[in-house]
Scaffold this active site. Structure first.
Site, PDB file in Angstrom:
ATOM      1  N   PRO A 268      39.581  27.769  56.371  1.00  0.00           N
ATOM      2  CA  PRO A 268      39.793  26.362  56.085  1.00  0.00           C
ATOM      3  C   PRO A 268      38.911  25.455  56.932  1.00  0.00           C
ATOM      4  O   PRO A 268      38.509  25.820  58.024  1.00  0.00           O
ATOM      5  CB  PRO A 268      41.268  26.153  56.415  1.00  0.00           C
ATOM      6  CG  PRO A 268      41.641  27.247  57.348  1.00  0.00           C
ATOM      7  CD  PRO A 268      40.619  28.316  57.239  1.00  0.00           C
ATOM      8  N   GLU A 269      38.632  24.274  56.376  1.00  0.00           N
ATOM      9  CA  GLU A 269      37.792  23.312  57.080  1.00  0.00           C
ATOM     10  C   GLU A 269      38.653  22.147  57.573  1.00  0.00           C
ATOM     11  O   GLU A 269      39.870  22.223  57.538  1.00  0.00           O
ATOM     12  CB  GLU A 269      36.679  22.830  56.134  1.00  0.00           C
ATOM     13  CG  GLU A 269      35.868  23.998  55.529  1.00  0.00           C
ATOM     14  CD  GLU A 269      34.786  23.541  54.555  1.00  0.00           C
ATOM     15  OE1 GLU A 269      34.254  22.434  54.723  1.00  0.00           O
ATOM     16  OE2 GLU A 269      34.490  24.304  53.626  1.00  0.00           O
TER      17      GLU A 269
END
Ligand SMILES: [Zn+2]
Length: 270
Positions: A2-3
């Site tokens: 995830p960012e």
């Protein structure tokens, strides 16, 4: 994955149930999940959680007596509160690697199928300095970014992924930000110095919109209650190779830059 938007969504979900809880017992294995130089999580026992924050793509837990635990979810890491709201499809138990028992009987759990995530427990309060990462796009100054891009021959896409320059951006939001800024991802960093301010504005706009939609679920990312993000339906270029550009109708192209699949519109971006 995830960012930044996914991690921001996760820390916002976890903040209310976790802040002011005390750690009763903590365990993490295998030891390869610790970043070099990390203290062991057992050292956090009897400490109270006083903050749940984000630094770049990392979740940050602050404690009293003072201490910090950084969690990077790698590709498949998941932070889950157990028992949560009852709607949670938890990952298989063989992927359960971290357990943090809390004083109200709940447990913060860390699942990670591929184990590319890491934990870093430190007494250092400046997490950005401790991790060696730059500011995220919301905190970065356009002149700072322009200075980092000046004279660089590497592709702007590759530089956007470099967490030492800007933290928080990964493959999805790099492609989306460059589309929004109409910058060809293959251009050198040095050639877009004068567009740094526009690029930063685009990154902020894209990230804020992704946070508002609770992130993008491509494969593994889930919110701590098990639900999916919604921003994947709003991607303009990422994952849309061969499909028409939302602005001009040209076919979205995919190339490999710095080993990463990169999506862009050959007509809108130059
Ligand atoms: Zn286009």
């Amino acid at each position: 994955l995830p960012e930044l938007p996914e991690v921001e969504t996760i820390v916002r979900c976890l903040r209310r149930p976790l802040v002011s809880r005390r750690i009763v017992r903590a365990g993490l294995r295998p030891a390869s999940l610790y970043r070099k130089g990390s203290l062991r999580v057992a050292a956090l026992a009897a400490r109270a959680i006083v903050g749940v924050e984000r630094a770049g793509k990392n979740a940050v837990f602050r404690f009293d007596p003072p201490g910090v635990m950084v969690v990077n979810l790698g590709m498949t890491g998941q932070l889950v509160l157990h028992p949560a709201c009852g709607c949670l499809p938890e990952a298989p138990r063989r992927h359960l690697h971290g357990r943090f028992a809390l004083d109200d009987g709940t447990e913060l759990r860390y699942y990670d199928a591929r184990r590319f995530g890491f934990f870093f427990v430190t007494r250092e309060s400046d997490v950005f300095a401790a991790l060696g990462i730059g500011p995220d796009p919301f905190d970065a100054d356009p002149r700072y970014l322009a200075g980092k891009l000046a004279g660089r021959d590497a592709a702007i896409k590759t530089l956007l992924l470099d967490q030492r320059i800007l933290s928080g951006i990964g493959n999805i939001y790099a492609d989306e930000s460059l589309f929004d800024a109409r910058i060809d991802p293959r251009r050198s960093g040095g050639s877009v110095v004068r567009r740094a301010e526009a690029l930063l504005s685009s990154a902020r706009r894209i990230l804020a919109s992704a946070i508002a939609h609770k992130g993008s679920t491509i494969r593994d990312y889930r919110r701590p209650d098990g639900s999916r993000g919604g921003f994947q339906h709003l991607h303009a270029v990422y994952g849309r190779e061969g499909e028409p550009c939302v602005k001009c109708g040209a076919a979205i192209r995919k190339v490999v830059l710095g080993g990463r699949g990169t999506h862009f519109c050959p007509r809108c971006q130059c």
